[in-house]
Design an enzyme around this catalytic site. Structure first.
Site, PDB file in Angstrom:
ATOM      1  N   HIS A 258      30.737  74.330   5.634  1.00  0.00           N
ATOM      2  CA  HIS A 258      30.989  75.133   5.897  1.00  0.00           C
ATOM      3  C   HIS A 258      31.691  74.778   7.083  1.00  0.00           C
ATOM      4  O   HIS A 258      31.798  73.907   7.709  1.00  0.00           O
ATOM      5  CB  HIS A 258      29.149  74.899   7.030  1.00  0.00           C
ATOM      6  CG  HIS A 258      29.119  76.238   7.381  1.00  0.00           C
ATOM      7  ND1 HIS A 258      29.244  76.550   9.075  1.00  0.00           N
ATOM      8  CD2 HIS A 258      27.731  76.803   8.215  1.00  0.00           C
ATOM      9  CE1 HIS A 258      28.430  77.570   9.981  1.00  0.00           C
ATOM     10  NE2 HIS A 258      27.759  78.572   8.776  1.00  0.00           N
ATOM     11  N   ASP A 309      22.348  78.492   2.561  1.00  0.00           N
ATOM     12  CA  ASP A 309      22.197  79.667   1.825  1.00  0.00           C
ATOM     13  C   ASP A 309      21.390  78.296   0.827  1.00  0.00           C
ATOM     14  O   ASP A 309      21.237  79.183  -0.504  1.00  0.00           O
ATOM     15  CB  ASP A 309      23.209  80.012   1.073  1.00  0.00           C
ATOM     16  CG  ASP A 309      23.575  80.905   2.364  1.00  0.00           C
ATOM     17  OD1 ASP A 309      25.107  81.081   2.734  1.00  0.00           O
ATOM     18  OD2 ASP A 309      22.211  82.211   2.803  1.00  0.00           O
TER      19      ASP A 309
HETATM   20  C1  SDX Z   1      26.758  81.359   5.482  1.00  0.00           C
HETATM   21  O1  SDX Z   1      30.140  80.890  10.070  1.00  0.00           O
HETATM   22  C2  SDX Z   1      28.262  81.348   9.661  1.00  0.00           C
HETATM   23  O2  SDX Z   1      27.870  79.929  10.834  1.00  0.00           O
HETATM   24  C3  SDX Z   1      28.051  81.703   8.691  1.00  0.00           C
HETATM   25  C4  SDX Z   1      26.164  81.114   8.113  1.00  0.00           C
HETATM   26  C5  SDX Z   1      25.409  81.757   8.777  1.00  0.00           C
HETATM   27  O3  SDX Z   1      24.853  81.789   9.173  1.00  0.00           O
HETATM   28  O4  SDX Z   1      26.141  82.628   9.136  1.00  0.00           O
HETATM   29  O5  SDX Z   1      26.330  79.505   8.374  1.00  0.00           O
HETATM   30  C6  SDX Z   1      26.147  81.653   6.383  1.00  0.00           C
HETATM   31  O6  SDX Z   1      28.083  82.387   5.492  1.00  0.00           O
HETATM   32  C7  SDX Z   1      27.025  79.472   5.029  1.00  0.00           C
HETATM   33  C8  SDX Z   1      28.462  79.650   3.868  1.00  0.00           C
HETATM   34  C9  SDX Z   1      27.429  79.884   2.580  1.00  0.00           C
HETATM   35  N1  SDX Z   1      29.322  80.017   1.286  1.00  0.00           N
HETATM   36  C10 SDX Z   1      28.937  79.409   0.356  1.00  0.00           C
HETATM   37  O7  SDX Z   1      27.897  78.584   0.147  1.00  0.00           O
HETATM   38  C11 SDX Z   1      30.129  79.426  -0.487  1.00  0.00           C
HETATM   39  C12 SDX Z   1      30.682  77.781  -0.646  1.00  0.00           C
HETATM   40  N2  SDX Z   1      31.024  77.228   0.454  1.00  0.00           N
HETATM   41  C13 SDX Z   1      32.400  77.182   0.995  1.00  0.00           C
HETATM   42  O8  SDX Z   1      33.840  78.702   0.345  1.00  0.00           O
HETATM   43  C14 SDX Z   1      33.181  76.993   1.893  1.00  0.00           C
HETATM   44  O9  SDX Z   1      32.493  75.782   2.596  1.00  0.00           O
HETATM   45  C15 SDX Z   1      33.261  77.914   3.206  1.00  0.00           C
HETATM   46  C16 SDX Z   1      33.637  79.441   3.027  1.00  0.00           C
HETATM   47  C17 SDX Z   1      31.587  77.995   3.843  1.00  0.00           C
HETATM   48  C18 SDX Z   1      33.588  77.248   4.544  1.00  0.00           C
HETATM   49  O10 SDX Z   1      34.775  77.197   4.511  1.00  0.00           O
HETATM   50  P1  SDX Z   1      36.457  76.535   5.486  1.00  0.00           P
HETATM   51  O11 SDX Z   1      35.532  76.525   6.794  1.00  0.00           O
HETATM   52  O12 SDX Z   1      36.996  77.354   4.906  1.00  0.00           O
HETATM   53  O13 SDX Z   1      36.538  75.139   4.258  1.00  0.00           O
HETATM   54  P2  SDX Z   1      37.763  74.961   3.566  1.00  0.00           P
HETATM   55  O14 SDX Z   1      37.486  75.881   2.740  1.00  0.00           O
HETATM   56  O15 SDX Z   1      39.316  74.555   4.259  1.00  0.00           O
HETATM   57  O16 SDX Z   1      37.274  74.445   3.148  1.00  0.00           O
HETATM   58  C19 SDX Z   1      37.196  72.641   3.383  1.00  0.00           C
HETATM   59  C20 SDX Z   1      37.512  70.821   2.459  1.00  0.00           C
HETATM   60  C21 SDX Z   1      38.460  71.403   1.041  1.00  0.00           C
HETATM   61  O17 SDX Z   1      38.908  69.995   0.411  1.00  0.00           O
HETATM   62  P3  SDX Z   1      40.104  70.130   0.590  1.00  0.00           P
HETATM   63  O18 SDX Z   1      41.408  70.780   0.110  1.00  0.00           O
HETATM   64  O19 SDX Z   1      40.465  70.149   1.800  1.00  0.00           O
HETATM   65  O20 SDX Z   1      40.290  68.430  -0.435  1.00  0.00           O
HETATM   66  O21 SDX Z   1      36.087  70.919   1.473  1.00  0.00           O
HETATM   67  C22 SDX Z   1      36.145  71.597   1.217  1.00  0.00           C
HETATM   68  C23 SDX Z   1      37.285  72.558  -0.006  1.00  0.00           C
HETATM   69  O22 SDX Z   1      37.790  72.516  -0.990  1.00  0.00           O
HETATM   70  N3  SDX Z   1      35.160  72.590   0.215  1.00  0.00           N
HETATM   71  C24 SDX Z   1      34.379  73.014  -0.325  1.00  0.00           C
HETATM   72  C25 SDX Z   1      33.546  73.103  -0.120  1.00  0.00           C
HETATM   73  N4  SDX Z   1      33.419  73.745   0.998  1.00  0.00           N
HETATM   74  C26 SDX Z   1      34.601  73.166   1.077  1.00  0.00           C
HETATM   75  N5  SDX Z   1      34.718  72.519  -2.179  1.00  0.00           N
HETATM   76  C27 SDX Z   1      33.906  72.093  -2.791  1.00  0.00           C
HETATM   77  N6  SDX Z   1      33.086  73.459  -2.977  1.00  0.00           N
HETATM   78  C28 SDX Z   1      32.268  73.727  -1.982  1.00  0.00           C
HETATM   79  N7  SDX Z   1      31.497  74.604  -1.134  1.00  0.00           N
END
Ligand code: SDX
Length: 372
Positions: A258, A309
Site C-alpha cells: 500500500h 483487497d
Molecule cells: C487499493 O490509495 C488507496 O487508499 C487505495 C485503496 C483504497 O482504499 O482506495 O487502499 C485501495 O487500491 C489497495 C491497493 C490494491 N492494489 C494491489 O493490491 C495491487 C498490488 N499492489 C502494488 O501494486 C502496490 O503495493 C501498490 C500499487 C498498492 C502501491 O504501490 P507503490 O506505493 O507505488 O509501491 P511501490 O510499487 O513503490 O513498491 C514499493 C516496494 C517495491 O519493491 P522495491 O522495488 O523497492 O524492491 O514494494 C514492492 C515493490 O516491488 N511491492 C510489491 C508489491 N507492492 C509493493 N512487490 C510485490 N507485490 C506487491 N503487491
C-alpha cells in the site's frame, strides 16, 4: 518530488484521516475509528456520517434508511440500457455507463445547490447496488428481482442478486465490507472525483471519473486479480512456491502492499481477515486457507502485508459473488466516500491544477515538411 504524487498533500479534508502512529495504522471517518464503525455501525449509518459529518440520531437514521430504500428502483430507461448492453461488458463499464445515463435523465443535472447535491448523492448510493444486481441477473438470463424496501442496504443487494433473503451472517459480512470500503482519504478514484468537482462538473461526471479510475488493477480491480490468483494457486501447499516464483520474477502479488500503510497492516485487512474466517467457517474454507498460505509466504519472502483487497476476495467468493463483480462491490461501498469528497470540493470551490516538471528537449528549430 517522488513520482505518483507520493506523500504530496493535495488538499485539506475533514472526511477521513489515515496515520501511522507508534507503529499502528490509524483510519478514522469523521474522527471515528474504523474498528468501531465496522463492528458497531451499519453501512447506512456510516454513509450518513460521511455525507453529513455526524453520526445520525435514531430518527435521522430511520428517515435516511427509508429515503435510500425509496431511491433504490431504477428508471425504465436504465433497465432498458442494462438489457441492451452486450453480456460481455465488464460490470464496471456498465456501472459508469449507467451513471452517465442517470445524469442525462436528470433535468436538474446542472443544479449544484447543497440540497440538490445531497439528493443526487443519496440517489447514487441507493441505485449503485440495483444497477449491479440487475445487470448480473440480465446477463445470466434471469428475471430481475425488484428491491425489497424492508431489507437493509446490504441484505437488499444480496436479495436482488441471488433472489433469496440472505442469512444474518452474510448480511452482516457485506454490511461490514461496505463500511470498510466506504472511504479512504485521497486514493486515486477519490482524487479523480475531486479533480472533476474542482472544475464544478456535475456530480454524475465526477462519479464517472471515479468509477473509471477505480477499475484499474492497481486500485479497486485488485480483488478480482486476487481471486484469479487464489484459483491459480488452488491449494495451500502450492502457495509458497507460487509466491517465491512471482517475487523472483519481480512481479506484483495482487492484494499486497500500500502506498500509505508502509510496514504496517492495512487496518481494513485485519477486519476483512476476521470476516473471511467467519464466513469460511460457515461455508467453504478453501479460499481462506489458500489466502492465509499466500499471506504467510508474501511476508516471508518480501515482508509484504495484505491490503483491503486481499481478504475481500474470499469474503465475496463465500457470499456467492462472481469474480468480475468484486470491484463493483468496492464501488458500492466507496460511492459514499466519493460523494462526500465531491460535496467538500464543491464547497472548497478551488480548481485543482498542479504543475509538471518538464524533462524533454527545449527550443528546437522548426524543420519544414519538405525537408523532413
Ligand atoms: C487499493 O490509495 C488507496 O487508499 C487505495 C485503496 C483504497 O482504499 O482506495 O487502499 C485501495 O487500491 C489497495 C491497493 C490494491 N492494489 C494491489 O493490491 C495491487 C498490488 N499492489 C502494488 O501494486 C502496490 O503495493 C501498490 C500499487 C498498492 C502501491 O504501490 P507503490 O506505493 O507505488 O509501491 P511501490 O510499487 O513503490 O513498491 C514499493 C516496494 C517495491 O519493491 P522495491 O522495488 O523497492 O524492491 O514494494 C514492492 C515493490 O516491488 N511491492 C510489491 C508489491 N507492492 C509493493 N512487490 C510485490 N507485490 C506487491 N503487491
Amino acid at each position: 518530488m517522488k513520482d505518483g504524487l507520493e506523500d504530496v498533500i493535495a488538499c485539506k479534508t475533514t472526511i477521513s484521516r489515515i496515520a501511522l502512529e507508534n507503529g499502528r495504522a490509524i483510519l478514522e471517518y469523521r474522527g471515528y475509528d474504523i474498528r468501531d464503525l465496522a463492528r458497531k455501525a451499519s453501512y447506512e449509518e456510516v454513509a450518513y456520517l460521511l455525507l453529513y459529518g455526524e453520526l445520525p440520531k435514531k430518527y435521522e437514521l430511520q428517515d435516511f434508511k427509508i429515503e435510500l430504500a425509496e431511491r433504490r428502483e431504477l428508471p425504465p430507461q436504465i433497465i432498458g440500457l442494462l438489457t441492451h448492453l452486450p453480456p460481455y461488458t465488464h460490470p464496471m463499464v456498465v456501472l459508469r455507463t449507467a451513471t452517465s445515463y442517470l445524469g442525462s435523465l436528470d433535468k436538474k443535472i446542472a443544479v449544484r445547490t447543497r440540497e440538490e447535491t445531497f439528493n443526487k448523492a443519496k440517489d447514487l448510493i441507493a441505485k449503485f447496488p440495483t444497477i449491479v444486481a440487475y445487470y448480473h441477473r440480465i446477463r445470466t438470463g434471469r428475471n430481475i428481482i425488484p428491491p425489497a424496501l424492508e431489507f437493509s442496504h446490504a441484505a437488499n443487494f444480496l436479495y436482488m442478486l441471488h433472489g433469496e433473503e440472505p442469512t444474518k451472517t452474510a448480511e452482516r459480512a457485506l454490511d461490514m465490507d461496505l463500511i470498510l470500503h466506504a472511504e479512504h482519504e485521497l486514493n486515486a478514484s477519490t482524487f479523480a472525483a475531486r479533480i472533476a468537482a474542482s472544475t464544478l462538473a456535475d456530480i454524475y461526471a465526477c462519479v464517472v471519473a471515479a468509477t473509471g479510475t477505480l477499475m484499474g488493477p492497481l486500485h479497486g480491480g485488485a480483488a478480482q486479480e486476487v481471486m484469479r490468483m487464489l484459483r491459480e494457486v488452488a491449494s495451500p501447499r502450492r502457495a509458497e512456491e507460487y509466491v517465491k516464483r512471482k517475487i523472483e520474477a519481480g512481479e506484483r502479488i495482487m492484494g499486497f502492499g500500500h502506498r500509505v500503510y508502509r510496514g504496517v497492516m492495512d487496518p481494513r485487512a485485519e477486519l476483512l481477515r476476521y470476516l473471511a474466517k467467519r464466513l469460511a467457517a460457515e461455508g467453504s474454507t478453501k479460499w481462506f486457507e489458500i489466502s492465509e498460505a499466500i499471506a504467510k509466504a508474501a511476508y516471508k519472502y518480501k515482508k509484504l502485508l495484505p491490503n483491503v483487497d486481499f481478504y475481500s476476495a474470499s469474503v465475496y467468493a463465500n457470499l456467492g459473488i462472481p469474480d468480475d463483480l468484486f470491484v463493483n462491490i468496492f464501488a458500492m461501498g466507496r460511492i459514499s466516500g466519493w460523494t462526500a469528497h465531491i460535496i467538500e470540493q464543491y464547497e472548497n470551490n478551488r480548481l485543482i491544477r498542479p504543475r509538471a516538471e518538464y524533462v524533454g528537449e527545449k527550443e528546437k528549430k522548426f524543420i519544414p515538411l519538405s525537408k523532413r
